[in-house]
Design an enzyme around this catalytic site. Sequence first.
Site, PDB file in Angstrom:
ATOM      1  N   SER A  19       0.885  -1.176   0.000  1.00 38.19           N
ATOM      2  CA  SER A  19       0.000   0.000   0.000  1.00 38.19           C
ATOM      3  C   SER A  19       0.916   1.218   0.000  1.00 38.19           C
ATOM      4  CB  SER A  19      -0.919  -0.017   1.226  1.00 38.19           C
ATOM      5  OG  SER A  19      -0.172  -0.169   2.410  1.00 38.19           O
TER       6      SER A  19
ATOM      7  N   GLU B 294       1.315   5.543   0.796  1.00 35.13           N
ATOM      8  CA  GLU B 294       0.781   6.709   1.525  1.00 35.13           C
ATOM      9  C   GLU B 294       1.219   8.021   0.871  1.00 35.13           C
ATOM     10  OE1 GLU B 294       1.051   6.537   5.851  1.00 35.13           O
ATOM     11  OE2 GLU B 294       1.775   8.600   5.853  1.00 35.13           O
TER      12      GLU B 294
ATOM     13  N   ASP C 259      -0.678  15.058  16.137  1.00 30.93           N
ATOM     14  CA  ASP C 259       0.082  15.995  16.971  1.00 30.93           C
ATOM     15  C   ASP C 259      -0.381  17.394  16.633  1.00 30.93           C
ATOM     16  OD1 ASP C 259       2.006  14.190  18.235  1.00 30.93           O
ATOM     17  OD2 ASP C 259       2.709  13.858  16.185  1.00 30.93           O
TER      18      ASP C 259
ATOM     19  N   PHE D  37      13.483  14.319   9.828  1.00 32.78           N
ATOM     20  CA  PHE D  37      12.240  13.573  10.107  1.00 32.78           C
ATOM     21  C   PHE D  37      12.433  12.604  11.266  1.00 32.78           C
ATOM     22  CE2 PHE D  37       9.423  12.872   6.103  1.00 32.78           C
ATOM     23  CZ  PHE D  37       9.135  14.210   6.086  1.00 32.78           C
TER      24      PHE D  37
ATOM     25  N   HIS E  37       3.834  -1.078   3.694  1.00 29.78           N
ATOM     26  CA  HIS E  37       3.163   0.209   3.468  1.00 29.78           C
ATOM     27  C   HIS E  37       4.252   1.253   3.211  1.00 29.78           C
ATOM     28  CE1 HIS E  37      -0.006   3.264   4.085  1.00 29.78           C
ATOM     29  NE2 HIS E  37       0.887   3.945   4.770  1.00 29.78           N
TER      30      HIS E  37
HETATM   31  P1  FAD Z   1      -1.819   7.130  20.415  1.00 30.17           P
HETATM   32  O1  FAD Z   1      -2.027   5.723  20.056  1.00 30.17           O
HETATM   33  O2  FAD Z   1      -2.917   7.848  21.129  1.00 30.17           O
HETATM   34  O3  FAD Z   1      -0.484   7.204  21.286  1.00 30.17           O
HETATM   35  C1  FAD Z   1       0.200   8.437  21.483  1.00 30.17           C
HETATM   36  C2  FAD Z   1       0.971   8.394  22.805  1.00 30.17           C
HETATM   37  O4  FAD Z   1       0.058   8.399  23.898  1.00 30.17           O
HETATM   38  C3  FAD Z   1       1.849   7.167  22.998  1.00 30.17           C
HETATM   39  O5  FAD Z   1       3.011   7.556  23.690  1.00 30.17           O
HETATM   40  C4  FAD Z   1       0.982   6.244  23.847  1.00 30.17           C
HETATM   41  O6  FAD Z   1       1.768   5.359  24.622  1.00 30.17           O
HETATM   42  C5  FAD Z   1       0.252   7.258  24.722  1.00 30.17           C
HETATM   43  N1  FAD Z   1      -1.080   6.808  25.145  1.00 30.17           N
HETATM   44  C6  FAD Z   1      -2.019   6.177  24.414  1.00 30.17           C
HETATM   45  N2  FAD Z   1      -3.121   5.926  25.125  1.00 30.17           N
HETATM   46  C7  FAD Z   1      -2.890   6.439  26.369  1.00 30.17           C
HETATM   47  C8  FAD Z   1      -3.641   6.514  27.584  1.00 30.17           C
HETATM   48  N3  FAD Z   1      -4.876   5.986  27.658  1.00 30.17           N
HETATM   49  N4  FAD Z   1      -3.074   7.103  28.659  1.00 30.17           N
HETATM   50  C9  FAD Z   1      -1.828   7.645  28.598  1.00 30.17           C
HETATM   51  N5  FAD Z   1      -1.068   7.604  27.483  1.00 30.17           N
HETATM   52  C10 FAD Z   1      -1.578   7.012  26.393  1.00 30.17           C
HETATM   53  N6  FAD Z   1      -0.031  12.274  12.234  1.00 30.17           N
HETATM   54  C11 FAD Z   1      -0.873  13.180  11.690  1.00 30.17           C
HETATM   55  O7  FAD Z   1      -1.041  14.282  12.233  1.00 30.17           O
HETATM   56  N7  FAD Z   1      -1.552  12.911  10.514  1.00 30.17           N
HETATM   57  C12 FAD Z   1      -1.421  11.713   9.877  1.00 30.17           C
HETATM   58  O8  FAD Z   1      -2.038  11.497   8.840  1.00 30.17           O
HETATM   59  C13 FAD Z   1      -0.547  10.727  10.442  1.00 30.17           C
HETATM   60  N8  FAD Z   1      -0.420   9.514   9.881  1.00 30.17           N
HETATM   61  C14 FAD Z   1       0.356   8.557  10.487  1.00 30.17           C
HETATM   62  C15 FAD Z   1       0.405   7.268   9.940  1.00 30.17           C
HETATM   63  C16 FAD Z   1       1.178   6.270  10.538  1.00 30.17           C
HETATM   64  C17 FAD Z   1       1.185   4.892   9.929  1.00 30.17           C
HETATM   65  C18 FAD Z   1       1.931   6.573  11.706  1.00 30.17           C
HETATM   66  C19 FAD Z   1       2.798   5.515  12.336  1.00 30.17           C
HETATM   67  C20 FAD Z   1       1.880   7.842  12.269  1.00 30.17           C
HETATM   68  C21 FAD Z   1       1.089   8.839  11.674  1.00 30.17           C
HETATM   69  N9  FAD Z   1       0.966  10.121  12.222  1.00 30.17           N
HETATM   70  C22 FAD Z   1       0.141  11.064  11.649  1.00 30.17           C
HETATM   71  C23 FAD Z   1       1.732  10.494  13.427  1.00 30.17           C
HETATM   72  C24 FAD Z   1       0.944  10.284  14.728  1.00 30.17           C
HETATM   73  O9  FAD Z   1      -0.214  11.080  14.723  1.00 30.17           O
HETATM   74  C25 FAD Z   1       1.848  10.687  15.880  1.00 30.17           C
HETATM   75  O10 FAD Z   1       2.886   9.754  16.017  1.00 30.17           O
HETATM   76  C26 FAD Z   1       1.154  10.939  17.208  1.00 30.17           C
HETATM   77  O11 FAD Z   1       2.120  11.494  18.094  1.00 30.17           O
HETATM   78  C27 FAD Z   1       0.596   9.697  17.903  1.00 30.17           C
HETATM   79  O12 FAD Z   1      -0.482   9.206  17.252  1.00 30.17           O
HETATM   80  P2  FAD Z   1      -1.080   7.744  17.638  1.00 30.17           P
HETATM   81  O13 FAD Z   1      -2.265   7.561  16.819  1.00 30.17           O
HETATM   82  O14 FAD Z   1      -0.012   6.726  17.612  1.00 30.17           O
HETATM   83  O15 FAD Z   1      -1.464   8.045  19.177  1.00 30.17           O
END
Ligand code: FAD
Length: 275
Positions: free
Chosen positions: A8, A10, A101, A208, A258
């Site tokens: 896939s 991105e 973020d 990055f 991916h």
């Molecule tokens: P989460 O899964 O919520 O985790 C973030 C942090 O919070 C981790 O340290 C986790 O341990 C902690 N955490 C989770 N749940 C809890 C809880 N209940 N209590 C306390 N701590 C907790 N960013 C963008 O802005 N746009 C995009 O399109 C984008 N695409 C991405 C695609 C991929 C495949 C990846 C790997 C990353 C992408 N990102 C994107 C980056 C991502 O948004 C960031 O890495 C962000 O900091 C974390 O997102 P997450 O969904 O992993 O968050």
Amino acid sequence: MTLSIPVSFEFFPPKTAEGEEKLMHTVTQLATRNPEFFSVTYGAGGSTQAGTFNAVANIRSKGFEAAPHLSCVGATRANTLNILDELKAQGVNRIVALRGDLPSGMGGMGELAHASDLVSLIREHSGDWFHISVAAYPEYHPQARTPQDDLKHFVNKMQAGANTAITQYFYNADAYARFVEDVRAKGVNAPIIPGIMPITNYNRLARFSETCGAEIPRWVLLKLASFGDDAESIKAFGQEVVAQLCERLVQLGAPSLHFYTLNQAEPSLGVLGQL
Ligand code: FAD
């Protein structure tokens, strides 16, 4: 022997009409690899959100499967539900669900503080309509307090209803192998798809990787730096390193790959051509 593995690709949403045209050309080139889907990133905090949905609609209008990324930090539940309904009405049934973020200085976490909250909301509101992918971090998320904490949160996110996970990019296959082993031991059996970042530019990669917490092995960094402005050597070396990583990942049982394309076809096709 040629390796055959599902892929896939991105993209990020283009900001200009020229960028949109270029993206559709890239899509056509990458479509020759029969990808399972294309995905388009989403700007937490609002900057590029309409661009994401436009790009997804354009790709789908050519007959290809496309998934928007959707982030929840700073978003309201009501607005998120509107987006889900709109996507469903358009027939989009795949989402990459993220926390995102917020740009610095922009507000609080909002009503959905973690990606697991978004996954729960999607399942609660839309049932099984969406195939949900979430993010995984074989080298751990940069804000994680401890690796154990990060794994626990990842497992919760999968249990909230995610179908698959796509990893942050990495160049150390052992980190992926260990991560998969750890989450399997915690009962997560869903596919963990490695995110692959082709290497084309030393400065950009170093910048990055600093932000997202991906480690570049010292021997790779030093070798890349030694090529200076010699783009051809960087490309050839980068392609070889990433193709070897992909081969190793396939041997380790990766279900698919991916590619982070940065809207360019050639680097990903170059790597795939070497497999
Ligand atoms: P989460 O899964 O919520 O985790 C973030 C942090 O919070 C981790 O340290 C986790 O341990 C902690 N955490 C989770 N749940 C809890 C809880 N209940 N209590 C306390 N701590 C907790 N960013 C963008 O802005 N746009 C995009 O399109 C984008 N695409 C991405 C695609 C991929 C495949 C990846 C790997 C990353 C992408 N990102 C994107 C980056 C991502 O948004 C960031 O890495 C962000 O900091 C974390 O997102 P997450 O969904 O992993 O968050």
